[in-house]
Write an enzyme that holds these catalytic residues in place. Structure first.
Site, PDB file in Angstrom:
ATOM      1  NE  ARG A  99      43.881  41.585 -27.530  1.00  0.00           N
ATOM      2  CZ  ARG A  99      44.206  43.348 -26.559  1.00  0.00           C
ATOM      3  NH1 ARG A  99      43.810  44.455 -27.332  1.00  0.00           N
ATOM      4  NH2 ARG A  99      45.161  43.102 -26.202  1.00  0.00           N
TER       5      ARG A  99
ATOM      6  CB  SER B  22      42.564  44.489 -23.748  1.00  0.00           C
ATOM      7  OG  SER B  22      43.180  46.327 -22.898  1.00  0.00           O
ATOM      8  CG  HIS B  23      41.926  49.032 -26.414  1.00  0.00           C
ATOM      9  ND1 HIS B  23      43.273  48.353 -25.815  1.00  0.00           N
ATOM     10  CD2 HIS B  23      42.125  49.113 -27.101  1.00  0.00           C
ATOM     11  CE1 HIS B  23      43.887  48.276 -27.504  1.00  0.00           C
ATOM     12  NE2 HIS B  23      43.345  48.774 -28.205  1.00  0.00           N
TER      13      HIS B  23
ATOM     14  CE  LYS C   2      45.794  42.183 -22.317  1.00  0.00           C
ATOM     15  NZ  LYS C   2      45.813  43.216 -21.295  1.00  0.00           N
TER      16      LYS C   2
ATOM     17  CG  ASP D 138      43.166  49.370 -20.219  1.00  0.00           C
ATOM     18  OD1 ASP D 138      43.295  48.649 -19.599  1.00  0.00           O
ATOM     19  OD2 ASP D 138      43.682  48.243 -21.459  1.00  0.00           O
TER      20      ASP D 138
ATOM     21  CG  ASP E 106      43.269  44.601 -19.208  1.00  0.00           C
ATOM     22  OD1 ASP E 106      42.784  45.570 -19.793  1.00  0.00           O
ATOM     23  OD2 ASP E 106      44.181  43.101 -19.566  1.00  0.00           O
TER      24      ASP E 106
ATOM     25  CG  ASP F 286      46.646  46.163 -19.455  1.00  0.00           C
ATOM     26  OD1 ASP F 286      46.230  47.227 -19.136  1.00  0.00           O
ATOM     27  OD2 ASP F 286      46.947  45.216 -19.209  1.00  0.00           O
ATOM     28  NE  ARG F 287      45.848  50.282 -23.825  1.00  0.00           N
ATOM     29  CZ  ARG F 287      44.526  51.027 -24.119  1.00  0.00           C
ATOM     30  NH1 ARG F 287      45.967  52.108 -23.780  1.00  0.00           N
ATOM     31  NH2 ARG F 287      43.565  50.739 -24.956  1.00  0.00           N
TER      32      ARG F 287
ATOM     33  CD  GLU G  30      53.863  49.807 -24.454  1.00  0.00           C
ATOM     34  OE1 GLU G  30      54.228  49.521 -25.770  1.00  0.00           O
ATOM     35  OE2 GLU G  30      52.650  49.305 -24.092  1.00  0.00           O
TER      36      GLU G  30
ATOM     37  CB  SER H 249      49.434  52.478 -25.209  1.00  0.00           C
ATOM     38  OG  SER H 249      49.738  51.430 -24.879  1.00  0.00           O
TER      39      SER H 249
ATOM     40  CG  HIS I  71      50.495  48.609 -21.624  1.00  0.00           C
ATOM     41  ND1 HIS I  71      49.396  48.150 -20.628  1.00  0.00           N
ATOM     42  CD2 HIS I  71      50.165  48.892 -23.074  1.00  0.00           C
ATOM     43  CE1 HIS I  71      48.998  47.469 -21.933  1.00  0.00           C
ATOM     44  NE2 HIS I  71      49.038  47.441 -22.597  1.00  0.00           N
TER      45      HIS I  71
END
Length: 454
Positions: free
Chosen positions: A12, A100-101, A110, A234, A236, A238-239, A317, A319, A321
């Site tokens: 990233r 992501s975010h 990823k 977020d 993408d 995934d969160r 998590e 975050s 996830h």
């Protein structure tokens, strides 16, 4: 190419500054080489809606096929759809072009080797292939496939809602709206959506639903419409971020409590993985309900690896996830986490706040992000861990930074693996003691940073 873009669990950096199109081609060549050398040949590639993602995806695929790997281009989609594609199409791996975010000027990757995330030393091995230009040569093929349709069908088949739930959705102009709105409607929800149109400049707010500043419009929507809850995603998807009907944020560790209690009714003694930022209340509650609660390092790749080692049913998590092995594939999927939450609400007849009302009350901070350059952040953490380890009688958990444990609370300092920042969090039985722990640790941190900067 800036080698620091090869982070702990993904790649990233700032597009055009840390990595350009030639760098992206080289990353594709290195990824293809890594797979071909293992006898693997077929992978999928998806992308988020960032301004640079279309072009980056094109040249990344160009790099992969130059090694002899075949690529299935699945287009713009949430990251969980990319993970799903590996299962659904029986592939040897997959890659997502996403940051992501992170702010819109960022982009990254990823990467999956089979069903495993490439992280830590695996990413450094990729960098080594690039630095040595040790690429395999071949002629792969690119094809395209629609994976969103079977993904949506999979979720609808997996979930049953026995009552209509009124939900607000904020996709932050990321890719989450592509799947969330139609799936939730098909499940019978009354869906009120905002910022579900794709816009890689993220004009309304950062696509990070764990920060309260990004949930203002969603909270307003929930309260204005009298909805049962609101969910944010977020960039993408995934969160997950959740707000209850009263507009209060529900943190990742609180969601873990809700999910774990339901799973333990069916699977007594099940194992659950979480990370160092999560509340002591969560770990205690899982154990109280007969579960095995394991604290581990932060990071989606690291968590997924630990899940496989321990055969955990669920991991989560702060975050947002959420990784469900129970009834699912074990990867982090914010929409699936949404569906499981709605299913519990429907089955129990309780709102989110009611599902948590019997938890002991503690005083906590959200995640606090303190700006700290990538060049010194890990050194800062090493020094504060050493400082607290040297204190007589001080309990320290150091699997991921510093978690200084006291009889009545704890304080955390760890280096972010995705941003030039330190992540702090605090919890205690009283507000007064919370403030004391926070002042002590922040003061020590400031002194350490000042000495490093001299």
């Amino acid at each position: 190419m800036n080698p620091e873009i090869f982070r702990e669990y993904d790649i990233r950096g700032i597009a055009g500054e840390d990595l350009d199109e030639q760098d992206v081609i080289d990353i594709g060549k290195a990824y293809g080489t890594l797979l071909i050398e293992q006898g693997k040949k077929r992978v999928s590639v998806g992308r988020d809606c960032r301004i640079t993602s279309d072009r980056f995806s094109q040249v990344f695929i160009q790099g992969i096929v130059s090694t002899g790997c075949d690529v299935v281009d699945i287009g713009v989609c949430p990251t969980p759809v990319l993970y799903f594609s590996i299962h659904h199409l029986g592939l040897d791996g997959g890659a997502m072009v996403t940051a992501s975010h992170n702010p819109p000027e960022y982009n990254g990757f990823k990467l999956m080797d089979g069903l495993n995330s490439i992280h830590s030393q695996g990413l450094q091995n990729l960098l080594g292939i690039i630095e040595q230009k040790a690429y395999v040569l071949g002629e792969g093929q690119k094809t395209q496939a629609d994976v969103i349709t079977p993904y949506r069908a999979c979720l609808v088949e997996n979930i049953t809602l026995n009552k209509k739930i009124r939900i607000g959705i904020d996709a932050g102009n990321g890719t989450g709206g592509i799947t969330a709105v139609p799936v939730l409607k098909e499940l019978g929800c009354e869906v009120h959506d905002i910022f579900c149109d794709l816009d890689g400049s993220f004009p309304n707010h950062e696509a990070d639903p764990t920060q309260k500043k990004n949930l203002g419009e969603l909270i307003e929507l929930v309260q204005k419409k009298g909805l049962d809850l609101g969910v944010g995603y977020d960039g993408d998807a995934d969160r997950i971020g959740v707000v209850d009907k009263n507009g209060n944020m529900i943190y990742g560790d609180q969601l873990m409590v809700i999910y774990a209690r339901e799973i333990l009714k069916r699977k007594p003694g099940a194992t659950f993985i979480s990370e160092v930022k999560c509340s002591m209340v969560m770990y205690d509650d899982i154990r109280k309900h007969g579960g095995n609660a394991v604290m581990w390092r932060t990071g989606h790749s690291l968590i997924k690896k630990k899940m496989k080692e321990t055969k955990a049913e669920l991991a989560g998590e702060m975050s947002g996830h959420m990784f469900f092995k129970d009834r699912y594939f074990g990867f982090d999927d914010a929409l699936y986490a949404t569906c499981r939450l709605l299913e519990i609400m429907a089955d129990t007849g309780k709102d989110v706040d009611e599902l948590l009302q019997d938890l002991p009350r503690t005083f906590t901070t959200p995640e606090i992000r303190m700006e700290c350059s990538d060049a010194i952040k890990f050194d800062v953490v090493d020094k504060i861990v050493a400082h607290y380890k040297a204190k007589p009688g001080q309990e320290v958990i150091d699997i991921d930074g510093l978690r200084a444990v006291y009889e009545d609370g704890w304080g955390l300092v760890r280096a972010s693996n995705t941003q030039p920042a330190l992540v702090l969090r605090f919890e205690s039985l009283t507000q007064k003691r919370l403030d004391e722990i926070r002042r002590e640790i922040e003061s020590t941190l400031e002194q350490i940073i000042a000495k490093i900067n001299i």
